[in-house]
Design a protein around this motif. Structure first.
Motif, PDB file in Angstrom:
ATOM      1  N   UNK A 615       0.930  -1.182   0.011  1.00  0.00           N
ATOM      2  CA  UNK A 615       0.009  -0.126  -0.030  1.00  0.00           C
ATOM      3  C   UNK A 615       0.916   1.257  -0.110  1.00  0.00           C
ATOM      4  N   UNK A 616       0.345   2.434  -0.361  1.00  0.00           N
ATOM      5  CA  UNK A 616       1.065   3.593  -0.382  1.00  0.00           C
ATOM      6  C   UNK A 616      -0.119   4.905  -0.338  1.00  0.00           C
ATOM      7  N   UNK A 617       0.186   6.044   0.353  1.00  0.00           N
ATOM      8  CA  UNK A 617       1.387   6.323   0.860  1.00  0.00           C
ATOM      9  C   UNK A 617       1.956   5.609   2.256  1.00  0.00           C
ATOM     10  N   UNK A 618       1.131   4.532   2.634  1.00  0.00           N
ATOM     11  CA  UNK A 618       1.464   4.120   4.144  1.00  0.00           C
ATOM     12  C   UNK A 618       1.834   2.608   3.637  1.00  0.00           C
ATOM     13  N   UNK A 619       2.924   2.324   3.920  1.00  0.00           N
ATOM     14  CA  UNK A 619       3.533   1.067   3.509  1.00  0.00           C
ATOM     15  C   UNK A 619       3.158   0.083   4.385  1.00  0.00           C
ATOM     16  N   UNK A 620       3.014  -1.273   4.229  1.00  0.00           N
ATOM     17  CA  UNK A 620       2.931  -2.255   5.097  1.00  0.00           C
ATOM     18  C   UNK A 620       4.325  -2.537   5.781  1.00  0.00           C
ATOM     19  N   UNK A 636       6.582  -2.578  -3.809  1.00  0.00           N
ATOM     20  CA  UNK A 636       6.564  -1.453  -3.233  1.00  0.00           C
ATOM     21  C   UNK A 636       6.870  -0.312  -4.014  1.00  0.00           C
ATOM     22  N   UNK A 637       6.093   0.755  -3.703  1.00  0.00           N
ATOM     23  CA  UNK A 637       6.120   2.314  -4.215  1.00  0.00           C
ATOM     24  C   UNK A 637       6.737   2.910  -3.433  1.00  0.00           C
ATOM     25  N   UNK A 638       8.029   3.548  -3.624  1.00  0.00           N
ATOM     26  CA  UNK A 638       8.733   4.726  -2.709  1.00  0.00           C
ATOM     27  C   UNK A 638       8.174   5.778  -2.446  1.00  0.00           C
ATOM     28  N   UNK A 639       7.970   6.212  -1.253  1.00  0.00           N
ATOM     29  CA  UNK A 639       7.041   7.537  -0.921  1.00  0.00           C
ATOM     30  C   UNK A 639       8.203   8.570  -0.520  1.00  0.00           C
ATOM     31  N   UNK A 640       7.612   9.746   0.214  1.00  0.00           N
ATOM     32  CA  UNK A 640       8.258  10.945   0.483  1.00  0.00           C
ATOM     33  C   UNK A 640       8.757  10.722   1.939  1.00  0.00           C
ATOM     34  N   UNK A 642       9.111   8.551   6.011  1.00  0.00           N
ATOM     35  CA  UNK A 642       9.212   7.189   6.446  1.00  0.00           C
ATOM     36  C   UNK A 642       7.950   6.140   6.388  1.00  0.00           C
ATOM     37  N   UNK A 643       6.774   6.681   6.569  1.00  0.00           N
ATOM     38  CA  UNK A 643       5.665   5.640   6.281  1.00  0.00           C
ATOM     39  C   UNK A 643       5.584   4.984   5.189  1.00  0.00           C
ATOM     40  N   UNK A 644       6.071   5.872   3.938  1.00  0.00           N
ATOM     41  CA  UNK A 644       5.955   5.575   2.620  1.00  0.00           C
ATOM     42  C   UNK A 644       7.269   4.922   2.079  1.00  0.00           C
ATOM     43  N   UNK A 645       8.195   4.450   2.917  1.00  0.00           N
ATOM     44  CA  UNK A 645       9.435   4.185   2.681  1.00  0.00           C
ATOM     45  C   UNK A 645       9.926   2.859   3.441  1.00  0.00           C
ATOM     46  N   UNK A 646       9.082   2.387   4.225  1.00  0.00           N
ATOM     47  CA  UNK A 646       9.279   1.236   4.968  1.00  0.00           C
ATOM     48  C   UNK A 646       9.644  -0.042   4.022  1.00  0.00           C
ATOM     49  N   UNK A 647       8.695  -0.086   3.119  1.00  0.00           N
ATOM     50  CA  UNK A 647       8.908  -1.057   2.083  1.00  0.00           C
ATOM     51  C   UNK A 647      10.352  -1.100   1.392  1.00  0.00           C
ATOM     52  N   UNK A 648      10.587   0.323   1.300  1.00  0.00           N
ATOM     53  CA  UNK A 648      12.065   0.324   0.535  1.00  0.00           C
ATOM     54  C   UNK A 648      13.259  -0.278   1.441  1.00  0.00           C
ATOM     55  N   UNK A 663       7.233   5.044  -9.390  1.00  0.00           N
ATOM     56  CA  UNK A 663       6.041   5.988  -9.738  1.00  0.00           C
ATOM     57  C   UNK A 663       4.895   4.926  -9.703  1.00  0.00           C
ATOM     58  N   UNK A 664       3.720   5.374  -9.880  1.00  0.00           N
ATOM     59  CA  UNK A 664       2.626   4.434  -9.949  1.00  0.00           C
ATOM     60  C   UNK A 664       2.589   3.598 -11.303  1.00  0.00           C
ATOM     61  N   UNK A 665       2.957   4.190 -12.355  1.00  0.00           N
ATOM     62  CA  UNK A 665       3.239   3.599 -13.598  1.00  0.00           C
ATOM     63  C   UNK A 665       4.007   2.506 -13.519  1.00  0.00           C
ATOM     64  N   UNK A 666       5.255   2.820 -12.827  1.00  0.00           N
ATOM     65  CA  UNK A 666       6.133   1.756 -12.990  1.00  0.00           C
ATOM     66  C   UNK A 666       5.737   0.535 -11.756  1.00  0.00           C
ATOM     67  N   UNK A 667       4.934   1.046 -10.919  1.00  0.00           N
ATOM     68  CA  UNK A 667       4.376  -0.024  -9.895  1.00  0.00           C
ATOM     69  C   UNK A 667       3.601  -0.961 -10.643  1.00  0.00           C
TER      70      UNK A 667
END
Length: 732
Positions: A615-620, A636-640, A642-648, A663-667
């Motif tokens: 999920x994004x912008x709040x990853x699992x 995973x989709x890398x966000x801006x 911490x919540x969106x970058x845990x997957x990274x 990006x969403x397109x790449x995802x």
């Protein structure tokens, strides 16, 4: 003539025939307007009818004629008390007692008036005099109520038991005694008392309510729900029963019914901040973020010092796809300013010996030392700490301990249960323990004790796990993370704390010991790809639904399996089906599973999915670790933030950076592309668990060493300059 008339009137009065009694009293007064007895008794009739002002007038008139009759003054007191004129009622009772000191009924009534005025010690004295003069069950029950409100629970129980010894079939005493026993942790015995009270008084709403509370205490939630429903059926405006019914429904996963129950409660009590706050919780669990935010803001408007409601608002903002990080940061600062800033000034100087290399006392504070996601990540750290140089204290704010609690307790050098301690009391315990580094594991999530940290009980304070954002507190010095979740220069400005980036990842995962084996690739048997997500529904926002719908469009035979506790709720399932249908996805392509019986059963469900979609912008977090452990690759989709970058962080440290998209397109493209290569998926499925076992993500010893090195560096900096906050020293 007068004697026979008054006797006849009294006979009607005592039999409850008020109309007949009143007619005779009035006939007497027509003949003799100053007959004090008739005036007094006519006033008593008015009081019994609820016409209390008329009662006061009539009885006052009688007293002017015969001022020395104790019964007159007592009944005047009763009418005044019914009007809420407690000082005047008290004066009337005291005059009655001046005239007749051994009048037990008046001592009881005076006790009731004093109780209603909050003068508990004096109320208890009056009621004790009453029962000494006349051991009456109702008076003992009243005395028990005073003791209860004083917090003298054992005395209260003893008084109720005296009442029941005199009258075993006294519903109010049974109910109140049961409530006191429940408060003392004796809910099992309380249940039987409530049931007896209900048998004696089938329309006793309060007894049904307390029965519900006691059943809830024993985990018999469905029975509790039935009891609460009975209470509100009898007494529709019973707000407390509706509130607890909503809580029980929410805990059972009946979110739609919980929301409806809270809304009904608000119809009876429109400006109740607690109900608004819980309504927000239920809406958030359903993924209705806009409604949840509105409810939390309403709760906060009703009670500006409601720190929990503002914390809940902050939690909610982390899920919102359209909020800017700077705005969310500003909201966290506002929380700190409103609720915590003034408390910092109350902190006493720390006396911990400032020796840089001595053994340190580390404290971990959490409400989640139980079956909870936090336990997966804190357990390996507790188990592998260097006990020669670090003494470990756990401060447990756990309301319902379980088997995981016991397991974690065995890993701590010292265990402190603080759930019943005030913030001030907990601060005293932590200071007495001489904690050098105190670590918060909850942030703004449920059960947090951030206002303990606001009082700065330890010289060094750290935020870690539990919550993917700043605490917003100037008294929390550091945030434990890594370079992938919080890239240097990208997220530092969104923390009050100084970001400390651990070299091999910010967490360590310990799988369940009874974890199922990895099964074969589901697509090989099913003939189609199954995408899946086991993240909570709050994370499945509209942009996520739009993205996943495009993936399903790109793989026309694929299905999507969603698993979350909230999906036990029919209303939530319907809302999600409609949301996907709006993007052209037929409801039959979406499978949904709610709560299951065990963790092992939960993990086994990963053997039904081929590819996990983060999920994004709040990853699992836990869900990503679980999926990888069960051989399921996670996109995973890398966000801006911490919540969106845990997957990274998780994918990088597991050696799977190719599953991270920008990006969403790449995802979407990666998901569709991966779905077309079952051979690659099968290979990943066979290798992922072993790959994870040899990754930093499960290296407990190495992780503990990294954390301890960070604590040591924090401590050295404190010893060098105890009066300077870390972030003012170094913004990197």
């Amino acid at each position: 003539f007068m004697i026979s008339d008054i006797d006849q009137a009294l006979a009607h009065h005592q039999a409850g025939r008020l109309l007949q009694a009143e007619a005779i009293y009035r006939r007497i007064l027509k003949a003799q307007p100053d007959d004090a007895d008739a005036l007094h008794l006519l006033g008593v009739v008015a009081h019994q009818r609820g016409e209390h002002e008329e009662a006061v007038a009539k009885i006052t008139h009688a007293i002017r004629i015969k001022p020395n009759i104790a019964e007159y003054h007592n009944n005047l007191g009763e009418a005044l008390r019914a009007l809420g004129q407690f000082p005047a009622a008290t004066a009337a009772y005291q005059e009655a007692l001046r005239l007749r000191k051994d009048f037990a009924e008046v001592h009881n009534n005076l006790g009731l008036a004093l109780h209603q005025q909050g003068e508990l010690a004096q109320a208890a004295m009056s009621l004790q005099r009453a029962v000494a003069l006349k051991p009456d069950p109702e008076t003992f029950c009243n005395l028990g109520n005073v003791f209860r409100d004083q917090g003298a629970w054992d005395h209260a129980i003893a008084a109720y038991e005296r009442a029941l010894a005199l009258n075993p079939e006294f519903p109010e005493a049974l109910n109140n005694c049961g409530a006191a026993l429940r408060h003392r942790g004796k809910a099992a015995g309380a249940v039987e008392l409530f049931k007896r009270a209900i048998t004696l008084k089938p329309d006793y709403a309060e007894a049904y309510y307390h029965l519900g509370l006691s059943l809830d205490d024993h985990g018999r939630r469905r029975e509790a729900i039935a009891a609460y429903r009975q209470a509100v059926a009898i007494k529709p405006d019973f707000v407390e029963a509706r509130y607890n019914l909503g809580l029980a429904l929410q805990m059972e996963g009946d979110l739609g019914q919980a929301v409806a129950t809270y809304e009904q409660a608000l119809n009876f009590k429109p400006n109740d901040h607690e109900i608004e706050n819980n309504l927000g919780h239920a809406l958030l669990a359903q993924g209705k973020l806009t409604g949840a935010i509105a409810a939390f803001r309403k709760a906060l408007a009703l009670r500006p010092d409601f720190a929990d409601a503002q914390s809940n608002l902050l939690v909610c903002l982390n899920y919102c796809p359209n909020t800017m990080p700077a705005d969310v940061f500003a909201e966290h600062l506002a929380w700190g300013k409103r609720h915590a800033a003034a408390l910092d000034a109350t902190s006493a100087p720390h006396t911990n010996p400032r020796k840089p290399h001595r053994p340190l006392r580390i404290g971990y504070l959490s409400p989640d030392f139980r079956t909870h996601s936090v336990a997966f990540f804190i357990e390996p750290l507790l188990a592998t700490h260097d006990r020669d140089n670090y003494e470990i204290f756990c401060y447990a704010n756990v309301t319902h301990p379980d088997v995981v609690t016991k397991r974690l307790q065995a890993l701590a050098d010292h265990w402190r249960d603080i759930v019943r301690l005030s913030d001030e009391e907990a601060v005293s315990v932590i200071r007495e323990d001489g904690i050098d580094v105190l670590v918060d594991l909850a942030g703004h999530t449920a059960g947090n004790r951030l206002l303990i940290f606001a009082r700065q009980p330890a010289p060094v304070q750290v935020g870690y796990l539990g919550y993917p954002n700043t605490r917003g507190l100037a008294t929390v010095d550091y945030w434990l993370s890594d370079v992938y979740s919080d890239p240097i220069g990208q997220t530092d400005q969104y923390y009050v704390e100084k970001v400390v980036r651990l070299p091999r990842g910010f967490n360590c995962y310990r799988p369940l010991p009874d974890c199922p084996e990895v099964g074969p690739l589901p697509a090989l048997g099913a003939g189609y790809i199954t995408f899946g997500s086991f993240n909570n529904v709050s994370k499945i926002s509209e942009p996520v639904i739009a993205c996943w719908s495009k993936i399903l469009m790109g793989v026309p035979t694929a299905r999507l399996l969603l698993k979350a506790r909230a999906l036990s709720d029919e209303q939530t399932r319907d809302r999600l089906r409609q949301a996907f249908a709006a993007h052209g996805i037929a409801p039959g392509r979406i499978d949904m599973i709610g709560r299951v019986a065990s963790s092992a059963e939960h993990l086994a469900l990963y053997n039904r999915i081929d590819i996990s979609l983060d999920t994004f912008p709040y990853n699992g977090h836990t869900t990503t670790c679980e999926a990888l452990w069960m051989g399921v690759p996670v996109i995973a989709l890398a966000g801006q933030t911490h919540a969106g970058r845990v997957g990274v962080s998780l994918l990088t440290h597991t050696g799977l950076p190719e599953l991270i998209t920008g990006t969403c397109e790449a995802y979407m493209e990666l998901a569709v592309e991966l779905a077309s290569h079952p051979d690659r998926l099968q290979n990943l499925r066979q290798l992922l668990r072993q790959q994870m076992q040899y990754s930093p993500l499960t290296d407990a010893k190495g992780f503990a060493q990294d954390v301890e090195a960070a604590y040591r560096e924090m401590w050295i900096k404190y010893c060098e300059n105890p009066n300077t906050r870390p972030k003012t020293q170094d913004q990197s």
